[in-house]
Design an enzyme around this catalytic site. Structure first.
Site, PDB file in Angstrom:
ATOM      1  N   HIS A 117       0.831  -1.211   0.000  1.00  0.00           N
ATOM      2  CA  HIS A 117       0.000   0.000   0.000  1.00  0.00           C
ATOM      3  C   HIS A 117       0.862   1.255   0.000  1.00  0.00           C
ATOM      4  O   HIS A 117       0.665   2.172  -0.796  1.00  0.00           O
ATOM      5  CB  HIS A 117      -0.917  -0.043   1.240  1.00  0.00           C
ATOM      6  CG  HIS A 117      -1.805   1.147   1.379  1.00  0.00           C
ATOM      7  ND1 HIS A 117      -1.504   2.198   2.229  1.00  0.00           N
ATOM      8  CD2 HIS A 117      -2.952   1.484   0.761  1.00  0.00           C
ATOM      9  CE1 HIS A 117      -2.454   3.102   2.145  1.00  0.00           C
ATOM     10  NE2 HIS A 117      -3.345   2.693   1.259  1.00  0.00           N
ATOM     11  N   ARG A 223      -8.806   4.551  -9.062  1.00  0.00           N
ATOM     12  CA  ARG A 223      -9.235   3.657  -7.968  1.00  0.00           C
ATOM     13  C   ARG A 223     -10.213   4.439  -7.100  1.00  0.00           C
ATOM     14  O   ARG A 223      -9.801   5.273  -6.287  1.00  0.00           O
ATOM     15  CB  ARG A 223      -8.023   3.219  -7.127  1.00  0.00           C
ATOM     16  CG  ARG A 223      -7.040   2.286  -7.835  1.00  0.00           C
ATOM     17  CD  ARG A 223      -5.875   1.978  -6.901  1.00  0.00           C
ATOM     18  NE  ARG A 223      -5.066   0.859  -7.313  1.00  0.00           N
ATOM     19  CZ  ARG A 223      -3.868   0.967  -7.907  1.00  0.00           C
ATOM     20  NH1 ARG A 223      -3.357   2.154  -8.163  1.00  0.00           N
ATOM     21  NH2 ARG A 223      -3.187  -0.111  -8.231  1.00  0.00           N
ATOM     22  N   ARG A 279     -12.592   2.605 -12.131  1.00  0.00           N
ATOM     23  CA  ARG A 279     -12.819   1.265 -11.601  1.00  0.00           C
ATOM     24  C   ARG A 279     -13.831   1.328 -10.466  1.00  0.00           C
ATOM     25  O   ARG A 279     -13.669   2.113  -9.518  1.00  0.00           O
ATOM     26  CB  ARG A 279     -11.511   0.661 -11.081  1.00  0.00           C
ATOM     27  CG  ARG A 279     -11.734  -0.734 -10.537  1.00  0.00           C
ATOM     28  CD  ARG A 279     -10.473  -1.378 -10.067  1.00  0.00           C
ATOM     29  NE  ARG A 279      -9.983  -0.778  -8.846  1.00  0.00           N
ATOM     30  CZ  ARG A 279      -8.818  -1.100  -8.283  1.00  0.00           C
ATOM     31  NH1 ARG A 279      -8.043  -1.985  -8.861  1.00  0.00           N
ATOM     32  NH2 ARG A 279      -8.429  -0.537  -7.158  1.00  0.00           N
ATOM     33  N   GLU A 407      -7.641 -10.013 -13.772  1.00  0.00           N
ATOM     34  CA  GLU A 407      -6.743 -10.044 -12.609  1.00  0.00           C
ATOM     35  C   GLU A 407      -6.556 -11.439 -12.047  1.00  0.00           C
ATOM     36  O   GLU A 407      -5.828 -11.620 -11.070  1.00  0.00           O
ATOM     37  CB  GLU A 407      -7.299  -9.178 -11.476  1.00  0.00           C
ATOM     38  CG  GLU A 407      -7.529  -7.754 -11.857  1.00  0.00           C
ATOM     39  CD  GLU A 407      -7.912  -6.935 -10.657  1.00  0.00           C
ATOM     40  OE1 GLU A 407      -7.019  -6.372 -10.013  1.00  0.00           O
ATOM     41  OE2 GLU A 407      -9.118  -6.840 -10.367  1.00  0.00           O
ATOM     42  N   GLY A 428      -4.867  -6.377 -14.663  1.00  0.00           N
ATOM     43  CA  GLY A 428      -4.414  -5.909 -13.344  1.00  0.00           C
ATOM     44  C   GLY A 428      -3.281  -6.841 -12.933  1.00  0.00           C
ATOM     45  O   GLY A 428      -3.485  -7.848 -12.256  1.00  0.00           O
ATOM     46  N   THR A 429      -2.090  -6.493 -13.364  1.00  0.00           N
ATOM     47  CA  THR A 429      -0.979  -7.442 -13.214  1.00  0.00           C
ATOM     48  C   THR A 429      -0.446  -7.535 -11.787  1.00  0.00           C
ATOM     49  O   THR A 429       0.335  -8.438 -11.495  1.00  0.00           O
ATOM     50  CB  THR A 429       0.159  -7.091 -14.193  1.00  0.00           C
ATOM     51  OG1 THR A 429       0.400  -5.684 -14.100  1.00  0.00           O
ATOM     52  CG2 THR A 429      -0.207  -7.475 -15.610  1.00  0.00           C
ATOM     53  N   ASN A 430      -0.882  -6.632 -10.898  1.00  0.00           N
ATOM     54  CA  ASN A 430      -0.486  -6.803  -9.489  1.00  0.00           C
ATOM     55  C   ASN A 430      -1.189  -8.043  -8.933  1.00  0.00           C
ATOM     56  O   ASN A 430      -0.551  -8.963  -8.410  1.00  0.00           O
ATOM     57  CB  ASN A 430      -0.882  -5.584  -8.646  1.00  0.00           C
ATOM     58  CG  ASN A 430      -0.251  -4.295  -9.137  1.00  0.00           C
ATOM     59  OD1 ASN A 430       0.807  -4.311  -9.740  1.00  0.00           O
ATOM     60  ND2 ASN A 430      -0.912  -3.170  -8.882  1.00  0.00           N
ATOM     61  N   ASP A 431      -2.520  -8.049  -9.073  1.00  0.00           N
ATOM     62  CA  ASP A 431      -3.263  -9.216  -8.587  1.00  0.00           C
ATOM     63  C   ASP A 431      -2.984 -10.436  -9.445  1.00  0.00           C
ATOM     64  O   ASP A 431      -2.900 -11.552  -8.921  1.00  0.00           O
ATOM     65  CB  ASP A 431      -4.765  -8.918  -8.552  1.00  0.00           C
ATOM     66  CG  ASP A 431      -5.161  -8.246  -7.254  1.00  0.00           C
ATOM     67  OD1 ASP A 431      -4.799  -8.785  -6.201  1.00  0.00           O
ATOM     68  OD2 ASP A 431      -5.804  -7.189  -7.283  1.00  0.00           O
ATOM     69  N   CYS A 494      -2.941  -2.080 -16.228  1.00  0.00           N
ATOM     70  CA  CYS A 494      -2.915  -0.984 -15.269  1.00  0.00           C
ATOM     71  C   CYS A 494      -2.245  -1.386 -13.945  1.00  0.00           C
ATOM     72  O   CYS A 494      -2.285  -0.639 -12.989  1.00  0.00           O
ATOM     73  CB  CYS A 494      -4.308  -0.424 -15.023  1.00  0.00           C
ATOM     74  SG  CYS A 494      -5.443  -1.624 -14.320  1.00  0.00           S
TER      75      CYS A 494
HETATM   76  C1  PEP Z   1      -3.834  -4.767 -10.107  1.00  0.00           C
HETATM   77  O1  PEP Z   1      -4.216  -5.696  -9.384  1.00  0.00           O
HETATM   78  O2  PEP Z   1      -2.902  -4.856 -10.939  1.00  0.00           O
HETATM   79  C2  PEP Z   1      -4.490  -3.444  -9.997  1.00  0.00           C
HETATM   80  C3  PEP Z   1      -4.184  -2.459 -10.810  1.00  0.00           C
HETATM   81  O3  PEP Z   1      -5.387  -3.287  -8.972  1.00  0.00           O
HETATM   82  P1  PEP Z   1      -4.951  -3.003  -7.444  1.00  0.00           P
HETATM   83  O4  PEP Z   1      -3.472  -2.781  -7.419  1.00  0.00           O
HETATM   84  O5  PEP Z   1      -5.725  -1.797  -7.014  1.00  0.00           O
HETATM   85  O6  PEP Z   1      -5.406  -4.262  -6.784  1.00  0.00           O
HETATM   86 MG    MG Z   2      -6.121  -5.513  -8.412  1.00  0.00          MG
END
Ligand code: PEP
Ligand code: MG
Length: 541
Positions: A117, A223, A279, A407, A428-431, A494
């Protein structure tokens, strides 16, 4: 000479050499010679003087920051009100810390990685941040590193590029952006604009304006949860969560809708004429409630007011073992359908008012964490109902599209099905990284990732640079399957990888139309996108 100064020198030299004999080929060669570090060197304040590092963490958001340490968001906010420069020091941050993070000159956490975060928020705001500085042990209003104890109010310096934390004040130099910065990026845009758009992840009108200034082609991720976290909004969100009757819930939602409409209108106006992907709400609801432990401690110490007791009950009710794979995203919307309807209504009303003022809002409504076509179809039906309710004209409707984040591995595999109900996809490449590896994005960067990198078990941190063979394969395959259903499907990314040069190369090769990253990474992404386009056209084929 520091490397930052070398970066600035490189930029000036490379651009001057082209201007002496300007041709398209020389511009392209110059773009290939420049690096992300050259651009970053002129974009952020840097330290002029060296210092002995007290501790080291991950450089999570570049820039140099000096300030007095404070350990809670409230104390940081009070100190900033008194005019102090503040470094907020936390084990890790949560959305509840946002008001203190907002006023801090720098952020320092002892845990978490590059997509924690703290790191995400800091990069979005351009606030220098060092995360995961594990040698630091916080104890109340002090922290210790070995024998050295640093107390509230003591001054430290943090370097968000190198991850160094130094005791005392190091001299900083901030540089204005030189002309060469804009010249080189103008060349980059000529090369890449028709191939790969670079958008920004921006949640406020100020972020949107900053992103536009830094050359973003639109917003790829707004977001919306961040609109509910400021001290004036949080109580309304909590009233919605705590509502005992449908009437109370509706009233709180209506109030949230009113504030959200104002925020949306400001963002759409700041990005007038460019696409804005909004989103719908994503995080689990407990993120909007006080921590169970804090409330339990307060109950033991001073007792709780009836309101606080209700908050504790709700926080317990919404607590989950694995919140990141629990009731969040579209799943939450299924349980609280009024929530997305309210957001869509506010967004459409905002778009209408911006258009009435002579603007041209382009709205993309994005659903998070979708795993199946029926989920997406359900949200699509809510949006259609709101469009009908507001009786938007054909012209207005033409600028409203609906898409989904991809995601989860399932969403990528079932992309062919999802595309029937999506005008666009955004990876959403983080998740997607978290869920493909099964690596908790909040935890693994602390202990496991350094060991994996050291032992060569991973070539690089997959939260930083996309994992080509696994997550990258899902991006390629998801895009291919989506477009097999709908050839005109727009596809972007993103996650944080949208600002990473090596990942941008893969996204271009996968056929994506856009990448989106924190505003302060937009210039680097513009350069990297141009480099990828040039390398591809120069490549073997
Ligand atoms: C992600 O998951 O890549 C994404 C952009 O969403 P967040 O980081 O808010 O989960
Ligand atoms: Mg995400």
């Amino acid at each position: 000479m520091t490397s930052d100064r070398t970066g600035e020198g490189n930029l000036r030299r490379v651009v001057a050499a082209v201007l002496a004999d300007d041709t398209a080929e020389r511009r392209e060669a110059a773009l290939l010679e420049l690096t992300a570090a050259d651009l970053e060197a002129v974009m952020h304040a840097r330290f002029e003087t060296a210092g002995a590092a007290l501790a080291r963490g991950l450089g999570a958001s570049p820039g140099a920051a000096v300030g007095a340490v404070y350990f809670t968001a409230a104390d940081a906010a009070d100190a900033a009100d008194r005019g102090e420069a503040v470094i907020l020091v936390r084990n890790e941050t949560t959305p509840a810390d946002v008001h203190g993070m907002m006023v801090a000159a720098g952020l320092l956490t002892t845990r978490g990685g590059l997509v924690s975060h703290a790191a995400l928020v800091a990069r979005g705001w351009g606030t220098p941040a060092v995360v995961g500085a594990e040698a630091i042990v916080i104890d109340g209003r002090t922290f210790a590193v070995g024998d050295v104890v640093v107390s509230e109010g003591d001054v430290i310096s943090i370097d968000g590029s190198s991850g160094e934390v130094t005791l005392g004040e190091r001299g900083t130099a901030s540089t204005g952006l030189p002309e060469e910065f804009f010249t080189a990026l103008g060349w980059a845009d000529e090369v890449r604009r028709d191939r790969l758009a670079v958008r920004a992840n921006a949640d406020t009108a100020a972020d949107a304006a900053k992103a536009r200034e830094l050359g973003a082609d639109g917003i790829g991720l707004c977001r919306t949860e961040h609109m509910f976290l400021s001290p004036d909004r949080l109580p309304i969100m909590r009233a919605m969560i705590l509502a005992r009757t449908p009437e109370d819930e509706r009233a709180a939602l209506a109030e949230l809708g009113d504030v959200q409409e104002v925020d949306f209108a400001a963002i759409l106006a700041a990005m007038d004429g460019l696409p804005v992907t909004v989103r719908l709400l994503d995080p689990p609801l407990h993120e909007f409630l006080p921590a169970v432990l804090d409330l339990e401690m307060k109950r033991a110490a001073d007792g709780l007011s009836p309101e606080e007791q209700r908050e504790l009950d709700a926080a317990r009710e919404w607590a989950e073992h694995n919140p990141m794979i629990g009731t969040r995203g579209v799943r939450l919307a299924v349980l609280k359908p009024g929530l997305y309807a309210m957001q869509v209504r506010a967004l459409l009303a905002a778009a209408r008012s911006v258009r009435a003022d002579g603007g041209h809002p382009i709205v993309e409504i994005m659903v998070p964490l979708t795993v199946s076509r029926p989920e997406l179809a359900l949200v699509r039906s809510w949006v259609a109902a709101e469009v009908a309710e507001l009786s938007l004209s054909q012209v207005d409707q033409a600028d409203i599209t609906i898409g989904t984040m991809i995601e989860t591995p399932r969403a990528a595999l079932r992309a062919g099905e999802l595309a029937h109900d999506a005008d666009f996809f955004s990876f959403g490449t983080n998740d997607l990284t978290q869920l493909t590896f099964g690596f908790s994005r909040d935890d693994v960067e602390r202990r496991m990732m350094p060991a994996y990198l050291e032992h060569g078990l991973l070539a690089s941190n997959p939260f930083d640079t996309i994992d080509t063979d696994g997550v990258g394969e899902l991006v390629r395959e998801g895009t291919r399957r989506g477009r097999a259903t709908k050839p005109e499907l727009r596809v972007g990314v993103c996650g944080e990888h949208g600002g990473d040069p090596a990942s941008i190369r893969l996204f271009l090769d996968a056929g994506l139309d856009s990448v989106s990253c924190s505003p302060y990474r937009v210039p680097v992404a513009r350069l990297a996108a141009a480099q990828a386009v040039i390398e591809r056209q120069n490549g073997p084929g």
